[in-house]
Design a protein around this motif. Structure first.
Motif, mmCIF file in Angstrom:
data_model
loop_
_atom_site.group_PDB
_atom_site.id
_atom_site.type_symbol
_atom_site.label_atom_id
_atom_site.label_comp_id
_atom_site.label_asym_id
_atom_site.label_seq_id
_atom_site.Cartn_x
_atom_site.Cartn_y
_atom_site.Cartn_z
ATOM 1 N N ARG A 143 13.409 -0.809 5.305
ATOM 2 C CA ARG A 143 12.247 -1.711 5.196
ATOM 3 C C ARG A 143 11.333 -1.509 6.396
ATOM 4 N NH1 ARG A 143 15.787 -5.356 2.780
ATOM 5 N NH2 ARG A 143 16.404 -6.292 4.721
ATOM 6 N N ILE A 144 11.924 -1.338 7.540
ATOM 7 C CA ILE A 144 11.157 -1.135 8.772
ATOM 8 C C ILE A 144 10.426 0.203 8.739
ATOM 9 C CG2 ILE A 144 11.382 -0.808 11.274
ATOM 10 C CD1 ILE A 144 13.818 -2.790 11.073
ATOM 11 N N LEU A 145 11.015 1.198 8.094
ATOM 12 C CA LEU A 145 10.403 2.528 8.014
ATOM 13 C C LEU A 145 9.191 2.586 7.077
ATOM 14 C CD1 LEU A 145 13.532 4.860 7.708
ATOM 15 C CD2 LEU A 145 12.153 4.411 9.743
ATOM 16 N N ALA A 146 9.086 1.621 6.190
ATOM 17 C CA ALA A 146 8.024 1.657 5.171
ATOM 18 C C ALA A 146 6.674 1.341 5.808
ATOM 19 C CB ALA A 146 8.325 0.667 4.056
ATOM 20 N N ARG A 147 5.884 2.391 5.960
ATOM 21 C CA ARG A 147 4.543 2.212 6.507
ATOM 22 C C ARG A 147 3.683 1.453 5.501
ATOM 23 N NH1 ARG A 147 3.526 8.235 7.540
ATOM 24 N NH2 ARG A 147 1.493 7.603 6.791
ATOM 25 N N PRO A 148 2.613 0.826 5.961
ATOM 26 C CA PRO A 148 1.753 0.061 5.051
ATOM 27 C C PRO A 148 1.261 0.872 3.849
ATOM 28 C CG PRO A 148 1.203 -0.474 7.302
ATOM 29 C CD PRO A 148 2.205 0.652 7.369
ATOM 30 N N VAL A 149 1.018 2.157 4.024
ATOM 31 C CA VAL A 149 0.542 2.964 2.902
ATOM 32 C C VAL A 149 1.620 3.051 1.816
ATOM 33 C CG1 VAL A 149 1.213 5.200 3.897
ATOM 34 C CG2 VAL A 149 -0.631 5.100 2.230
ATOM 35 N N VAL A 150 2.873 3.139 2.189
ATOM 36 C CA VAL A 150 3.962 3.190 1.207
ATOM 37 C C VAL A 150 4.043 1.870 0.457
ATOM 38 C CG1 VAL A 150 6.466 3.422 0.911
ATOM 39 C CG2 VAL A 150 5.245 4.930 2.507
ATOM 40 N N VAL A 151 3.942 0.778 1.173
ATOM 41 C CA VAL A 151 3.986 -0.547 0.536
ATOM 42 C C VAL A 151 2.784 -0.723 -0.391
ATOM 43 C CG1 VAL A 151 3.952 -3.043 0.961
ATOM 44 C CG2 VAL A 151 5.334 -1.527 2.425
ATOM 45 N N ASP A 152 1.620 -0.252 0.029
ATOM 46 C CA ASP A 152 0.431 -0.338 -0.807
ATOM 47 C C ASP A 152 0.618 0.441 -2.111
ATOM 48 O OD1 ASP A 152 -2.391 -1.027 -1.344
ATOM 49 O OD2 ASP A 152 -2.672 1.146 -1.132
ATOM 50 N N VAL A 153 1.151 1.639 -2.024
ATOM 51 C CA VAL A 153 1.406 2.425 -3.231
ATOM 52 C C VAL A 153 2.409 1.700 -4.115
ATOM 53 C CG1 VAL A 153 2.430 4.566 -4.113
ATOM 54 C CG2 VAL A 153 0.793 4.656 -2.222
ATOM 55 N N LEU A 154 3.490 1.208 -3.548
ATOM 56 C CA LEU A 154 4.509 0.488 -4.308
ATOM 57 C C LEU A 154 3.903 -0.691 -5.069
ATOM 58 C CD1 LEU A 154 7.528 0.063 -4.998
ATOM 59 C CD2 LEU A 154 7.657 -1.369 -2.936
ATOM 60 N N ARG A 155 3.034 -1.433 -4.418
ATOM 61 C CA ARG A 155 2.440 -2.625 -5.033
ATOM 62 C C ARG A 155 1.514 -2.304 -6.204
ATOM 63 N NH1 ARG A 155 1.236 -5.867 0.577
ATOM 64 N NH2 ARG A 155 3.327 -6.758 0.772
ATOM 65 N N ARG A 156 1.104 -1.072 -6.345
ATOM 66 C CA ARG A 156 0.272 -0.690 -7.489
ATOM 67 C C ARG A 156 1.076 -0.588 -8.779
ATOM 68 N NH1 ARG A 156 -2.740 4.281 -4.527
ATOM 69 N NH2 ARG A 156 -3.206 3.103 -2.637
ATOM 70 N N TYR A 157 2.374 -0.479 -8.639
ATOM 71 C CA TYR A 157 3.262 -0.345 -9.791
ATOM 72 C C TYR A 157 3.858 -1.696 -10.150
ATOM 73 C CZ TYR A 157 2.993 4.693 -9.237
ATOM 74 O OH TYR A 157 2.537 5.973 -9.165
ATOM 75 N N PRO A 158 4.267 -1.862 -11.414
ATOM 76 C CA PRO A 158 5.005 -3.081 -11.769
ATOM 77 C C PRO A 158 6.326 -3.123 -10.999
ATOM 78 C CG PRO A 158 4.283 -1.903 -13.745
ATOM 79 C CD PRO A 158 4.026 -0.994 -12.571
ATOM 80 N N VAL A 159 6.913 -4.300 -10.906
ATOM 81 C CA VAL A 159 8.182 -4.437 -10.184
ATOM 82 C C VAL A 159 9.249 -3.569 -10.838
ATOM 83 C CG1 VAL A 159 7.672 -6.746 -9.308
ATOM 84 C CG2 VAL A 159 8.913 -6.482 -11.453
ATOM 85 N N ALA A 160 10.227 -3.182 -10.043
ATOM 86 C CA ALA A 160 11.318 -2.337 -10.529
ATOM 87 C C ALA A 160 12.036 -3.018 -11.686
ATOM 88 C CB ALA A 160 12.298 -2.056 -9.396
ATOM 89 N N PRO A 161 12.405 -2.243 -12.688
ATOM 90 C CA PRO A 161 13.112 -2.835 -13.832
ATOM 91 C C PRO A 161 14.546 -3.187 -13.472
ATOM 92 C CG PRO A 161 12.989 -0.457 -14.088
ATOM 93 C CD PRO A 161 12.192 -0.810 -12.849
ATOM 94 N N ARG A 162 15.076 -4.169 -14.142
ATOM 95 C CA ARG A 162 16.482 -4.546 -13.954
ATOM 96 C C ARG A 162 17.361 -3.490 -14.604
ATOM 97 N NH1 ARG A 162 16.539 -8.258 -10.421
ATOM 98 N NH2 ARG A 162 15.269 -10.080 -10.749
ATOM 99 N N GLY A 163 18.630 -3.472 -14.226
ATOM 100 C CA GLY A 163 19.579 -2.527 -14.806
ATOM 101 C C GLY A 163 19.816 -1.368 -13.866
ATOM 102 N N GLY A 164 20.670 -0.471 -14.288
ATOM 103 C CA GLY A 164 20.950 0.700 -13.467
ATOM 104 C C GLY A 164 22.109 0.521 -12.516
ATOM 105 N N GLY A 165 22.972 -0.439 -12.780
ATOM 106 C CA GLY A 165 24.160 -0.624 -11.951
ATOM 107 C C GLY A 165 23.831 -1.011 -10.520
ATOM 108 N N ARG A 166 24.719 -0.670 -9.631
ATOM 109 C CA ARG A 166 24.551 -1.053 -8.222
ATOM 110 C C ARG A 166 23.309 -0.408 -7.616
ATOM 111 N NH1 ARG A 166 24.166 -4.554 -4.465
ATOM 112 N NH2 ARG A 166 24.820 -3.845 -2.408
ATOM 113 N N VAL A 167 23.035 0.848 -7.944
ATOM 114 C CA VAL A 167 21.832 1.495 -7.411
ATOM 115 C C VAL A 167 20.589 0.763 -7.909
ATOM 116 C CG1 VAL A 167 20.454 3.612 -7.420
ATOM 117 C CG2 VAL A 167 22.916 3.730 -7.040
ATOM 118 N N GLY A 168 20.588 0.362 -9.166
ATOM 119 C CA GLY A 168 19.471 -0.417 -9.697
ATOM 120 C C GLY A 168 19.287 -1.731 -8.965
#
Length: 179
Positions: A143-168
């Motif tokens: 979380r600390i490594l995530a520069r603002p540009v990475v967070v900005d890109v992430l926020r352009r996408y819908p939230v991560a889908p549920r599922g996918g076991g522990r990695v999900g």
């Protein structure tokens, strides 16, 4: 936040930032794989390719090939009963695979951004006797490594889908904490 019908604009510099982040997230788990298979360089080559791209190199077929090679290494170690090493190799494959993030507003694309971090966290958990606090510690560090540009890109996408076991679960936790 975008919906599934929109296209997301991604600059090359934003994509490089995402890939650099993914590589940094995957790096700590690499030692787990290399302890199990010291002569297998495929995951390291994938992380190296991600880092070279993040530093300005062109996106190439060789990068995609290194991602597939790391995923083959992951499957081989999983088949050999080495789950932690398998997730470490998957983290490496996802790191370089982040360079192929699609500019479509699909929640599944979040895995391209956060998959390396989640697989690395899972590898570290498994290597520590399946201790979820180890994964939580890794997520706190990335979380600390995530520069603002990475967070900005992430926020352009819908939230991560549920599922996918522990990695999900780990992807969803990191996604929620970064937004």
């Amino acid at each position: 936040m975008a919906d599934d019908s929109t296209t997301i604009e991604l600059s090359r510099s934003e994509l490089r930032a995402v890939v650099g982040y993914a590589a940094a997230c995957a790096q700590p788990a690499l030692a787990i794989f290399e302890r199990e298979r010291p002569d297998d360089r495929r995951p390291r080559a994938a992380i190296d390719a991600a880092q070279v791209f993040a530093q300005g190199a062109a996106r190439t077929k060789a990068m995609r090939d290194s991602a597939w090679a790391a995923h083959r290494a992951a499957q081989e170690t999983r088949d050999a009963g080495r789950a932690a090493a398998s997730d470490a190799a998957r983290a490496a494959g996802h790191a370089v695979g982040a360079a192929f993030l699609h500019p479509l507003a699909h929640a599944t694309q979040v895995k391209h951004i956060l998959g390396a971090a989640a697989h690395a966290a899972r590898a570290l958990e498994l290597a520590a006797g399946d201790d979820p606090t180890v994964g939580a510690d890794h997520l706190a560090r990335v979380r600390i490594l995530a520069r603002p540009v990475v967070v900005d890109v992430l926020r352009r996408y819908p939230v991560a889908p549920r599922g996918g076991g522990r990695v999900g679960e780990l992807i969803c936790q990191l996604d929620a904490s970064l937004r």
